[in-house]
Motif scaffolding. Structure first.
Motif, PDB file in Angstrom:
ATOM      1  N   THR A 190      95.658 -10.780  78.637  1.00 24.86           N
ATOM      2  CA  THR A 190      96.900 -11.633  78.400  1.00 24.86           C
ATOM      3  C   THR A 190      96.945 -12.882  77.862  1.00 24.86           C
ATOM      4  O   THR A 190      96.011 -13.496  78.078  1.00 24.86           O
ATOM      5  N   THR A 191      97.599 -13.138  76.678  1.00 23.72           N
ATOM      6  CA  THR A 191      97.585 -14.379  76.118  1.00 23.72           C
ATOM      7  C   THR A 191      99.128 -14.812  76.112  1.00 23.72           C
ATOM      8  O   THR A 191     100.112 -14.404  76.401  1.00 23.72           O
ATOM      9  N   GLN A 192      99.353 -16.201  75.483  1.00 25.30           N
ATOM     10  CA  GLN A 192     100.594 -16.459  75.771  1.00 25.30           C
ATOM     11  C   GLN A 192     101.771 -15.702  74.824  1.00 25.30           C
ATOM     12  O   GLN A 192     102.894 -15.766  75.362  1.00 25.30           O
ATOM     13  N   HIS A 219      93.052 -13.062  82.819  1.00 26.09           N
ATOM     14  CA  HIS A 219      93.486 -14.370  82.508  1.00 26.09           C
ATOM     15  C   HIS A 219      92.203 -15.314  81.761  1.00 26.09           C
ATOM     16  O   HIS A 219      91.352 -15.309  82.547  1.00 26.09           O
ATOM     17  N   SER A 252      86.503  -9.060  81.050  1.00 22.51           N
ATOM     18  CA  SER A 252      87.324  -8.315  81.475  1.00 22.51           C
ATOM     19  C   SER A 252      86.981  -6.735  82.005  1.00 22.51           C
ATOM     20  O   SER A 252      87.362  -6.377  83.110  1.00 22.51           O
TER      21      SER A 252
END
Ligand code: KG4
Ligand code: ZN
Length: 342
Positions: free
Chosen positions: A122-124, A23, A312
């Motif tokens: 993870t993105t929108q 995130h 990440s």
């Protein structure tokens, strides 16, 4: 786990805070593209001096945007290689300074591990994917085929023996008089051209292995252009772009096809700056459909160099207690296997 990542291996000064490896909380990137465009490519000395000017502001803005202080972080991660030595040293020195002054653990990250980890973010609009997967890394500095297992450990199948795919794009763009970085421009012109106009070489397709070579292709384009210019024969730049791009894509796709057969893996990740290429996205997408395998491209903003991918990749190191000593150095050359054994 909340990690601050720092990336300065080439011409982007980037910092990001990422939670649990997936995130993105905040990211600030100062790009030097306009500075280097004047010279037609990245000038290492100019790049490192710009990083020195930008690094503190970029890190402080990243913390401010996330509304956190160093006290809220669990670790500080930084790209320690491979890349431009002077540029890497700025990020590594800054990260070490922050680690010493805050007492937070330090994690040195391999730049390619970062490009691979971009797929887990993870993105929108897009959920990240977790390993195992096969990964094709195609950037300005690297072209690698790797397998990535559950614990985020890499096994190298092959890579380029000379120029990287992105480097070939940039060099061909330069031959055609297109502005740096030429990759996106060649991509755009290729969409309007005829991919069969010129028959450029596809290196190593007869070779059983998973290695690539793109310098012969660049020379073939150069020879063709020189020949035509000497004879005052006209040619369409978009046809050169389309034919060059088709040669690159044919090799990348065929080697990926063989790697899928060889490893039996059912998911492929294509990462790095060239993963933004529309022709490559289409061709790998078709390959995935044909073979019934899942083809994943990291969100576009995480394909080119960024610090989120570094934070990440560092998460997986932290999970396994793999922190770096304060004697961490920067390495222009850094084999993935050497870094993995640290
Ligand atoms: O991953 P990246 O930002 O930097 C390195 O780690 O090298 O990749 C930059 C490279 C440049 O060579 C650029 O020309 C290429 O990626 N690139 C593209 C496209 N967008 C960026 N190449 C082909 N098509 C594109 N759309
Ligand atoms: Zn990169």
């Amino acid at each position: 786990m909340r990690i601050l990542g720092i990336e300065t291996s080439c011409d982007e000064t980037s910092a990001a805070i990422v939670d649990d490896g997936v995130h993105l909380v905040s990211q600030v990137t100062a790009t030097q593209m306009a500075v280097h465009a004047q010279f037609g490519g990245v000038v290492p000395e100019v790049a490192s001096r710009r990083h020195v000017v930008d690094i503190t502001r970029v890190v402080e803005q990243t913390l401010a945007d996330a509304e956190v202080t160093f006290a809220h972080l669990d670790a500080i991660a930084v790209t320690c290689g491979p890349g431009l030595l002077g540029s890497l040293l700025v990020g590594v020195s800054a990260a070490k300074g922050y680690a010493i002054s805050t007492g937070k653990p330090l994690i040195g990250v391999h730049h390619i591990a970062g490009h691979v980890a971009a797929a887990t973010l993870t993105t929108q609009n897009q959920a990240g994917v977790q390993p195992p997967f096969l990964c094709l890394v195609v950037s300005g500095g690297h072209t690698e085929l790797l397998t990535v297992d559950e614990s985020f450990t890499f096994t190298r199948l092959g890579g380029t023996r000379d120029d990287a795919a992105g480097e070939a794009y940039d060099k061909v763009a330069r031959l055609l008089g297109l502005a740096y970085p030429g990759g996106p421009k060649v991509d755009q012109l290729a969409a309007e051209g005829d991919p069969a106009a010129f028959n450029f070489p596809r290196a190593y397709l007869d070779d059983e292995g998973f290695d690539f070579s793109f310098s012969g292709l660049k020379s073939a384009v150069n020879n063709e252009l020189t020949k035509r210019r000497n004879r005052r024969e006209a040619y369409e730049v978009r046809d050169v772009c389309a034919s060059f791009q088709q040669a690159v894509i044919d090799v990348l796709v065929e080697k990926t096809r063989r790697a899928i057969a060889h490893t039996g893996m059912s998911r492929i990740v294509c990462a790095g700056g060239v993963a933004a290429n529309r022709g490559l996205r289409q061709a790998l997408g078709s390959l995935g459909q044909e073979l019934g395998v899942d083809v994943v491209f990291p969100p576009l903003e995480f394909c080119t160099d960024n610090a989120a991918m570094i934070a990440s990749a560092a998460y997986y190191r932290a999970l396994h207690g793999k922190f770096s000593p304060l004697s961490l150095n920067a390495y222009a050359q850094l084999p993935l296997t050497a870094w993995q054994s640290w």
